[in-house]
Design a protein around this motif. Structure first.
Motif, PDB file in Angstrom:
ATOM      1  N   ILE A   1       2.109   0.128   1.385  1.00  0.00           N
ATOM      2  CA  ILE A   1       0.823   0.418   2.054  1.00  0.00           C
ATOM      3  C   ILE A   1       0.709  -0.420   3.323  1.00  0.00           C
ATOM      4  CG2 ILE A   1      -1.628  -0.114   1.958  1.00  0.00           C
ATOM      5  CD1 ILE A   1      -2.034   1.522  -0.195  1.00  0.00           C
ATOM      6  N   ARG A   2       1.069  -1.690   3.220  1.00  0.00           N
ATOM      7  CA  ARG A   2       0.953  -2.564   4.395  1.00  0.00           C
ATOM      8  C   ARG A   2       1.869  -2.091   5.522  1.00  0.00           C
ATOM      9  NH1 ARG A   2       2.152  -8.221   1.882  1.00  0.00           N
ATOM     10  NH2 ARG A   2       1.791  -9.019   3.962  1.00  0.00           N
ATOM     11  N   ALA A   3       3.043  -1.581   5.154  1.00  0.00           N
ATOM     12  CA  ALA A   3       4.015  -1.161   6.173  1.00  0.00           C
ATOM     13  C   ALA A   3       3.623   0.158   6.851  1.00  0.00           C
ATOM     14  CB  ALA A   3       5.402  -1.023   5.541  1.00  0.00           C
ATOM     15  N   PHE A   4       2.956   1.040   6.106  1.00  0.00           N
ATOM     16  CA  PHE A   4       2.731   2.384   6.660  1.00  0.00           C
ATOM     17  C   PHE A   4       1.294   2.660   7.112  1.00  0.00           C
ATOM     18  CE2 PHE A   4       6.788   3.205   4.601  1.00  0.00           C
ATOM     19  CZ  PHE A   4       7.400   4.027   5.531  1.00  0.00           C
ATOM     20  N   ALA A   5       0.311   2.025   6.445  1.00  0.00           N
ATOM     21  CA  ALA A   5      -1.076   2.425   6.729  1.00  0.00           C
ATOM     22  C   ALA A   5      -1.877   1.253   7.276  1.00  0.00           C
ATOM     23  CB  ALA A   5      -1.732   2.949   5.457  1.00  0.00           C
ATOM     24  N   ASP A   6      -2.406   1.424   8.459  1.00  0.00           N
ATOM     25  CA  ASP A   6      -3.261   0.400   9.039  1.00  0.00           C
ATOM     26  C   ASP A   6      -4.685   0.587   8.495  1.00  0.00           C
ATOM     27  OD1 ASP A   6      -3.719  -1.762  10.652  1.00  0.00           O
ATOM     28  OD2 ASP A   6      -2.773  -0.855  12.417  1.00  0.00           O
TER      29      ASP A   6
ATOM     30  N   GLU B   1      -7.880  -0.355  -0.896  1.00  0.00           N
ATOM     31  CA  GLU B   1      -9.124  -1.075  -0.587  1.00  0.00           C
ATOM     32  C   GLU B   1      -8.806  -2.405   0.105  1.00  0.00           C
ATOM     33  OE1 GLU B   1     -11.531  -1.337  -4.123  1.00  0.00           O
ATOM     34  OE2 GLU B   1     -13.228  -2.143  -2.984  1.00  0.00           O
ATOM     35  N   ILE B   2      -7.810  -3.129  -0.399  1.00  0.00           N
ATOM     36  CA  ILE B   2      -7.446  -4.413   0.209  1.00  0.00           C
ATOM     37  C   ILE B   2      -7.013  -4.188   1.661  1.00  0.00           C
ATOM     38  CG2 ILE B   2      -5.825  -6.370   0.144  1.00  0.00           C
ATOM     39  CD1 ILE B   2      -5.592  -5.831  -2.915  1.00  0.00           C
ATOM     40  N   GLN B   3      -6.265  -3.118   1.869  1.00  0.00           N
ATOM     41  CA  GLN B   3      -5.713  -2.834   3.190  1.00  0.00           C
ATOM     42  C   GLN B   3      -6.760  -2.221   4.116  1.00  0.00           C
ATOM     43  OE1 GLN B   3      -3.134  -3.881   4.386  1.00  0.00           O
ATOM     44  NE2 GLN B   3      -2.320  -2.569   5.970  1.00  0.00           N
ATOM     45  N   GLY B   4      -7.887  -1.822   3.536  1.00  0.00           N
ATOM     46  CA  GLY B   4      -8.914  -1.157   4.356  1.00  0.00           C
ATOM     47  C   GLY B   4      -8.517   0.264   4.721  1.00  0.00           C
TER      48      GLY B   4
END
Ligand SMILES: Cc1ncc(COP(=O)(O)O)c(C=O)c1O
Length: 350
Positions: free
Chosen positions: A97-102, A122-125
């Motif tokens: 998720i961190r690598a692909f979705a801002d 949710e953590i990644q917003g």
């Protein structure tokens, strides 16, 4: 009040399956753990890694977990540049998720499936979109081209246990413009996997875990197979020593003992198929399962009542409050003896 991010302050966070403190006294069928111990070669490797005086533990582990990567690469027939090891497959899902979705970008998954995806988003917003599966193997409202950044497909599905047909996954891979993460946490208990799609589509990423089929939930070991560009991104954002020495030794030994692994998986599959049939004999609805668990619905569709009655008998299964799952129970497959006792309890409970 400390200056925490307000969204983090207010979030619920993931609630893992209940771990009873007096574990030995329960029949524990609530978190899809393996009822059998890991390969004896894992125990040997762990003892060897610790050594007589524990001296090895003074030094940091291999940051790349190279031996484990190579064991995975050999096993699945890929170059090691296509493989990464992680501290549980949860770590991989998090880093993907961190690598692909801002923040503010969209990720999607099928509902119901693994509930941790929503916590990670949710953590990644990230924004979340969910799709439901129709009777005809279609995702309701899924566009011809899906432009979200990442799609999680749990295959076999958890908690329901069904497996998506290969043609369905291949079609999805062609329509998802971002990454298609096929979460194969349970695939070792299934008939088919999606590794060939990793070779065919550069946006397909397969994640695996050693928690279930290799009996190593306590070691926290996951693995991803993906295009080297993805692996290289995951390597940049992971903790640099994400796997400790013992986990690395366990991974290499477990992946290397395929005879033990195959025997263990075959026993669980046989117990699963027997248990599924017996549940139907006593009037339960059962989703045909390709995992090491079954989703079963009692005749009165009161999953909570049966959950509580099993709990009172010190048999722990999983009940979900989600309205689409509330009528049933997810029951992990234990030993044949544990499942016979569970079945006897279910007969008694009625
Ligand atoms: C569908 C699914 N994916 C991933 C995981 C996480 O596995 P791990 O123990 O490797 O973090 C689980 C664990 O229950 C799961 O059910």
């Amino acid at each position: 009040m400390l200056p925490l991010r307000p969204d983090i302050r207010n979030m619920t966070g993931y609630v893992p399956g209940f771990q009873p403190k007096d574990g030995q006294k329960w029949i524990k069928l609530n978190t899809n753990e393996n009822p059998y111990p890991p390969s004896p070669k894992v125990v040997e490797a762990l003892l060897a890694e610790i050594g007589a005086d524990g001296g090895n533990l003074r030094q940091y582990p291999d940051a790349a977990s190279q031996a484990g990567r190579e064991a995975g690469a050999r096993l699945y027939g890929f170059d090691p540049s296509w493989v990464i090891l992680a501290n549980g497959s949860d770590e991989l899902l998090n880093n993907l998720i961190r690598a692909f979705a801002d923040a503010g970008e969209e990720v999607a998954y099928v509902h119901p499936s693994y509930s941790y995806y929503s916590t990670l988003a949710e953590i990644q917003g990230a924004r979340v979109k969910t799709f439901t599966l129709t009777q005809d193997w279609e995702l309701d409202g899924f566009p011809e081209r899906y432009s979200g950044k990442l799609f999680f497909l749990t295959n076999p599905n958890a908690p329901l246990g069904y497996a998506f047909p290969g043609a369905f996954i291949e079609d999805l891979a062609g329509r998802v413009e971002g990454a298609l993460v096929v979460d194969e946490a349970y695939v070792d208990f299934a008939d088919e996997n999606s590794l060939e799609l990793v070779r065919k589509f550069e946006n397909v990423i397969v994640t695996r875990t050693l928690s279930k089929s290799y009996s190593l939930a306590g070691m926290r070991l996951g693995l991803a197979i993906a295009h080297p560009e993805v692996i290289s991104a995951l390597d940049k954002i992971r903790d640099h020593y994400n796997l400790d020495r013992l986990a690395q030794a366990a991974a290499t030994a477990a992946l290397g003992d395929q005879a033990y692994f195959r025997n263990c998986v075959a026993r669980i599959r046989a117990t699963r198929d027997w248990f599924s049939t017996e549940l139907q004999v006593i009037g339960y609805g059962v989703v045909p399962s390709q995992g090491n668990y079954v989703f079963a619905t009692p005749p009165d569709r009161d999953g909570k009542r049966v959950y509580e009655a099993l709990y009172a008998r010190r048999i722990l299964v999983r009940h979900f409050s989600d309205p689409v799952l509330v009528h049933g129970l997810r029951i992990s497959i234990g030993t044949r003896e544990e499942m016979e006792k569970t079945l006897a309890a279910l007969r008694e409970i009625g």
